[in-house]
Design an enzyme around this catalytic site. Structure first.
Site, PDB file in Angstrom:
ATOM      1  N   ARG A  37      55.492  73.030  54.733  1.00  0.00           N
ATOM      2  CA  ARG A  37      55.047  74.314  54.199  1.00  0.00           C
ATOM      3  C   ARG A  37      53.599  74.506  54.634  1.00  0.00           C
ATOM      4  NH1 ARG A  37      51.352  72.165  52.303  1.00  0.00           N
ATOM      5  NH2 ARG A  37      50.890  74.039  51.181  1.00  0.00           N
ATOM      6  N   GLY A  38      53.048  75.659  54.326  1.00  0.00           N
ATOM      7  CA  GLY A  38      51.719  75.977  54.847  1.00  0.00           C
ATOM      8  C   GLY A  38      51.903  76.757  56.139  1.00  0.00           C
ATOM      9  N   ALA A  39      51.189  77.874  56.238  1.00  0.00           N
ATOM     10  CA  ALA A  39      51.447  78.812  57.344  1.00  0.00           C
ATOM     11  C   ALA A  39      51.428  78.162  58.742  1.00  0.00           C
ATOM     12  CB  ALA A  39      50.462  79.975  57.254  1.00  0.00           C
ATOM     13  N   ARG A  86      61.177  81.935  55.974  1.00  0.00           N
ATOM     14  CA  ARG A  86      60.231  82.270  54.890  1.00  0.00           C
ATOM     15  C   ARG A  86      59.542  83.566  55.318  1.00  0.00           C
ATOM     16  NH1 ARG A  86      56.490  77.867  52.251  1.00  0.00           N
ATOM     17  NH2 ARG A  86      56.391  79.460  50.643  1.00  0.00           N
ATOM     18  N   GLN A 132      51.184  72.602  44.637  1.00  0.00           N
ATOM     19  CA  GLN A 132      50.708  72.111  45.938  1.00  0.00           C
ATOM     20  C   GLN A 132      49.289  71.560  45.847  1.00  0.00           C
ATOM     21  OE1 GLN A 132      52.254  75.047  45.484  1.00  0.00           O
ATOM     22  NE2 GLN A 132      53.279  75.777  47.312  1.00  0.00           N
ATOM     23  N   ASP A 187      48.112  83.085  54.381  1.00  0.00           N
ATOM     24  CA  ASP A 187      49.410  83.104  55.067  1.00  0.00           C
ATOM     25  C   ASP A 187      49.548  84.313  55.979  1.00  0.00           C
ATOM     26  OD1 ASP A 187      49.829  81.534  52.405  1.00  0.00           O
ATOM     27  OD2 ASP A 187      51.361  80.877  53.818  1.00  0.00           O
ATOM     28  N   ASN A 213      47.682  85.247  50.257  1.00  0.00           N
ATOM     29  CA  ASN A 213      47.735  83.779  50.092  1.00  0.00           C
ATOM     30  C   ASN A 213      48.513  83.444  48.820  1.00  0.00           C
ATOM     31  OD1 ASN A 213      46.942  81.133  51.062  1.00  0.00           O
ATOM     32  ND2 ASN A 213      45.575  81.027  49.299  1.00  0.00           N
ATOM     33  N   LYS A 214      48.622  82.176  48.542  1.00  0.00           N
ATOM     34  CA  LYS A 214      49.386  81.676  47.388  1.00  0.00           C
ATOM     35  C   LYS A 214      49.038  82.431  46.106  1.00  0.00           C
ATOM     36  CE  LYS A 214      51.859  79.145  47.454  1.00  0.00           C
ATOM     37  NZ  LYS A 214      53.260  79.571  47.619  1.00  0.00           N
TER      38      LYS A 214
HETATM   39  O1  MRU Z   1      54.038  78.194  49.765  1.00  0.00           O
HETATM   40  P1  MRU Z   1      53.185  77.367  50.664  1.00  0.00           P
HETATM   41  O2  MRU Z   1      52.920  75.989  50.145  1.00  0.00           O
HETATM   42  O3  MRU Z   1      53.673  77.379  52.084  1.00  0.00           O
HETATM   43  O4  MRU Z   1      51.808  78.145  50.642  1.00  0.00           O
HETATM   44  C1  MRU Z   1      50.730  77.673  51.414  1.00  0.00           C
HETATM   45  C2  MRU Z   1      49.500  78.460  51.214  1.00  0.00           C
HETATM   46  O5  MRU Z   1      49.449  79.434  50.494  1.00  0.00           O
HETATM   47  C3  MRU Z   1      48.320  78.045  52.017  1.00  0.00           C
HETATM   48  O6  MRU Z   1      47.136  78.265  51.321  1.00  0.00           O
HETATM   49  C4  MRU Z   1      48.356  78.880  53.292  1.00  0.00           C
HETATM   50  O7  MRU Z   1      49.535  78.648  53.997  1.00  0.00           O
HETATM   51  C5  MRU Z   1      47.227  78.620  54.168  1.00  0.00           C
HETATM   52  S1  MRU Z   1      47.465  77.065  54.897  1.00  0.00           S
HETATM   53  C6  MRU Z   1      46.471  76.478  55.903  1.00  0.00           C
END
Ligand code: MRU
Length: 358
Positions: free
Chosen positions: A53-55, A90, A201, A242, A252-253
């Site tokens: 996970r994470g962009a 996603r 996370q 993201d 973002n999250k």
């Molecule tokens: O749902 P996730 O865990 O994929 O969300 C990740 C985030 O929101 C991060 O902050 C975002 O991807 C930036 S990552 C370098």
């Protein structure tokens, strides 16, 4: 970065087994498991269930998903269908589409017998580039931390939300990269880690990776940032993104927006760290960003280890209660002090971004 003293990346292609290796993030911090992805379906599933996970990391995984697809069946229709499914796996992070489009563009007009090599080279290039960009984000963001440290002459307290660390990228991370660089330079830093409900996370991944690098950190509930800012215990916030719109709005999250509001009210600088792969130049209005709505079980249940160190999931809500699980929110550009990118720091605006990237 390191886990138990050993250098890792979050994803790599293993020549010997001809598979893609990932660290299964659904098991962290309790178990460290390296998993093999053998098919495009494995890659799609890993993204969907958040083993990765994470962009930037899901972008890298999607790129390798095309490679696995070609290895499985070198058939244009099969590859195209998998590329579409990878993009859909996603919806919010733009990196998925960005990475798949980039590999597919490279493949157009290439002979069948060369497709695999071209795709693999491009997936590797995407990951190498992400590492370089995240490193540069760190070097650029380091200047802000150095400035605060030189004035304060004491530990710099940084608040972050979700995991925008190396586990969310290929290496270094986005929001954590300036922190790692500051730590390596001997600057005293301490990180307030937002727990980041519902999937935690922050607590499970950010705190874990900071611990492994020896960086002091404290986990706080998602609602605690406000009082810490009022008390002067936060010198700056750095979060990831993201999808960043060309006007500087940042998706973002979930919960990032509330942190930005709090930071504004307390004159705490609020920075967003991003590689250019998260910029969406195509849409102008944040209402057009598809906001992922995830299974409500992520709210109603929590996972942890029992007394035998076994991972267990338990329900914490009344069985009859409904819940809504929106995974992302949008922080308007006016609340963002600056964007820390691989090319430098800019204002969160079209002028700022175009000054660096166009
Ligand atoms: O749902 P996730 O865990 O994929 O969300 C990740 C985030 O929101 C991060 O902050 C975002 O991807 C930036 S990552 C370098």
């Amino acid at each position: 970065m390191k886990i138990e003293g050993k250098e890792y990346r979050t994803i790599w292609f293993d020549d010997k087994s001809q598979t893609v290796k990932i660290i299964d993030q659904t098991k962290l911090p309790h178990q460290f498991i390296i998993k093999d992805l053998k098919t495009a379906k494995d890659a799609i599933n890993a993204i969907k269930v958040m083993e990765v996970r994470g962009a930037p990391l899901i972008g890298g995984t999607a790129a390798y998903g095309i490679v696995l697809s070609i290895m499985e069946r070198n058939d244009p229709n099969f590859i195209k269908k998998n590329s579409e499914d990878l993009i859909q796996s996603r919806p919010t992070a733009i990196n998925l589409k960005w990475a798949v489009d980039r590999v597919m563009k490279k493949l157009s007009g290439v002979n069948n017998n060369e497709l695999l090599k071209v795709a693999l080279d491009e997936a590797n290039a995407i990951c190498e580039e992400d590492i370089k960009f995240c490193k540069n984000i760190g070097l650029n963001g380091l200047k802000i931390i150095e400035e605060i440290y030189s004035k304060k002459k004491d530990t710099v307290n940084i608040l972050t939300h979700c995991n925008a660390g190396w586990l969310a990228t290929i290496d270094w991370g986005t929001a954590t990269s300036p922190i790692y660089h500051a730590h390596q330079k001997g600057i005293k830093v301490h990180v307030w880690v937002d727990e980041t409900r519902p999937r935690n996370q922050g607590a499970n991944l950010t705190s874990y990776e900071l611990n492994e690098e020896g960086i002091p950190n404290t986990i706080i509930t998602d609602n605690a940032g406000g009082i810490l800012m009022q008390r002067g215990q936060v010198d700056m916030c750095i979060v990831g993104t993201d999808r960043t719109l060309s006007n500087g709005d940042v998706c973002n999250k979930i919960g990032t927006y509330l942190k930005a509001l709090s930071a504004k009210d307390n004159n705490v600088p609020f920075y967003v760290a991003l590689p250019s792969s998260t910029i969406d130049w195509s849409i102008k209005d944040h209402k057009q960003i598809p906001i992922e709505e995830r299974n409500s079980e992520e709210l109603s249940h929590v996972e942890g280890v029992d007394e035998n160190n076994e991972i267990k999931k338990v329900r914490i809500y009344p069985q009859k209660s409904k819940s809504l699980n929106l995974a992302f929110d949008v922080t308007p550009a006016k609340l963002v002090t600056g964007l820390i990118t691989e090319k430098g720091i800019c204002e969160a605006s079209e002028k700022g971004l175009k000054g660096l990237f166009k």
